[in-house]
Each structure stands twice: as C-alpha cells, then as structure tokens.
Write an enzyme that holds these catalytic residues in place. Sequence first.
Site, mmCIF file in Angstrom:
data_model
loop_
_atom_site.group_PDB
_atom_site.id
_atom_site.type_symbol
_atom_site.label_atom_id
_atom_site.label_comp_id
_atom_site.label_asym_id
_atom_site.label_seq_id
_atom_site.Cartn_x
_atom_site.Cartn_y
_atom_site.Cartn_z
ATOM 1 N N CYS A 276 0.575 -1.170 -0.098
ATOM 2 C CA CYS A 276 0.235 0.210 0.075
ATOM 3 C C CYS A 276 1.227 1.257 0.318
ATOM 4 O O CYS A 276 1.555 1.190 -0.897
ATOM 5 C CB CYS A 276 -0.724 -0.028 1.422
ATOM 6 S SG CYS A 276 0.031 -0.209 3.067
ATOM 7 N N GLY A 277 0.421 2.157 0.255
ATOM 8 C CA GLY A 277 0.931 3.149 0.694
ATOM 9 C C GLY A 277 2.524 3.053 2.075
ATOM 10 O O GLY A 277 4.263 3.520 1.232
#
Length: 324
Positions: A276-277
Amino acid sequence: MATRVAGSTASFSTRSLSTGEPVVSVDWLHANLREPDLKVLDASWYMPDEQRNPLQEYQVAHIPGALFFDVDGISDRTTNLPHMLPSEEAFAAAVSALGIENKDGVVVYDGKGIFSAARVWWMFRVFGHDRVWVLDGGLPRWRASGFDVESSASGDAILKASAASEAIEKVYHGQPVGPVTFQTKYQPHLVWTLEQVKKNTEDQTYQQIDARSKARFDGVAAEPRKGIRSGHVPGSKCIPFGQMLDSSQTLLSEDQLKKKFEQEEISLDKPVVTSCGTGVTACILALGLHRLGKTDVPVYDGSWTEWGAHEDTPVATSAAATSS
C-alpha cells in the site's frame, strides 16, 4: 464461523476462538470484556492530512479497559520510513510494558472501523502471536450498538502507553528495559523487503496486490508524501482496501470477498503479497485473504513510500497518467 457462534451466552475462552477467523464481533467482545486473559488495544491511527490525534481521541472515548497502542511509536527507530516493523526485542519490550503476555488473547480496534487495527493484528502475528483478532467495525460499531465507552483514561493506562514508548527508545539506544513478559517468535514469511519485491517483478512468483486508491496506483494522483514518485510496482494489481469492507466498515463475507478477488483476476490458489502506501492498509487486504483461508500472506512493509522514493526501482503507470 467462530465469531458468529461465540455470542453473548458463550463462556469465555479465546482458546475456543478460531485463529482462522481474523475478526470478532462487538457483541462477543462486550460479553467477554472483563475476562482477565483478554487484552483490548486501541490502535487508532490516521493519515497525516486528517489532522486527528489518536491518543487524544483515546483519552476522550475508548472501550472500557482498552490500552493505547501507538502505531507510529511502536516502530523501527533506525529508518526514516514511517511506522516500520520494530525489532523483535523492541516489540517484546513495548508489549510487555503494556502488560500483555503470551497467554493473552488480544483484540485490536480503531476509530474508523477496520483501518490501522489490521496493521497491529499483522504485527502480533509477525512476532508469533496468533491469538489476536480485529474488532469488526471497530469503535464506531461498538458505539452504534449502544455499548459504553470510558471517557477518561486511567492514570495506569496512560502510564503504560508512555512506558511502551520509553521501552522502544531504550532498546534502540542499547539501554536495559524492564521485565519482559512477552516472548516473540519471528515469522519472516509474513514480511517482505524491497529486495523480495524487486525479485518478484522479474519472476512473478507472487501476485502483488496494492491497497492504495486506483488514482494513486495509476499515477494520476500525486502521492501524499513529498519526494515519492507516482505509479505502481510493475505487474501488481489494484484492490483499494475499502473494497474489503461493507458500508459499516465491517469485513465482507467469504463469498463477497471471493468475488472481489475474482473480479481483479487474483487466483486464490497462488501466493499473494500485499502492499500500500506505508504498510497499513495492505494489512486490510491480508485480513480479507485470511478470512478466505490464506493465512500466510506477506505484507511489503516499506510499501510505496519506500519503493517510490528509490530512483532505481521500476515504476509503472496507466495510459491516462502517461498521456496527461
């Protein structure tokens, strides 16, 4: 499912709860809240642009008896990347300072429903503690069910949160810490590094799923952190983490989850790695896959904040991003 049969009349034992089922209901937690071998953690964490302070919110309202788990604080102090997995020694020291032992069942919740709690669920499993569950629907569902919250944190709870942060600092500074009541057993197969992701872009052994928004994945939206390129790891697919949840922020049923993965052409018969981030919402994908019996899904801890900051890592974007 264990959570559905473990209703308000069930006698307590987290040993009778299935570790194959990653969540428990608010009704189950309400019925078992006072049991001594059950520890409840408020692991609320928010994106920087939300400007919310999870510790302050914990002090204003939390599930009775819950302790605060600081996602940013209980982390690796040797890296500039946000809230990376701490060392075994550091995690053991912090969790011991919170008063958690290996015999305890742990229920983790957050202020959104299912968000950062999934990260802490994954952390405990990485360090060998399988008897950990996420509260399905989190604090919002607890409150919506009419269950009480505590509106002031006890001095003991605040002291424990501070002690956990201090224990982490001491470990990383090579100083002695207090008694360790929690023994870790590191599970390396649940954590991926940049090098493993790089290798996977070449041999494609694992299907990589990215939990960020489609716009960030496609490279048409800027990253929220400065100095990070836009786009995604070549060969990866996008399933934004919200697609694991229903409108009340509870985990979808098995059938619904299967459909989501099938729609994105993810084979549940082949290995999967999630990213993800910054390694938080990737854990929500891992939570959904866990419900489907895939209990060995690794998370790329550094995720896009690490990958996108490197100049020598390959980056793919959509046609829309290229033409804009």
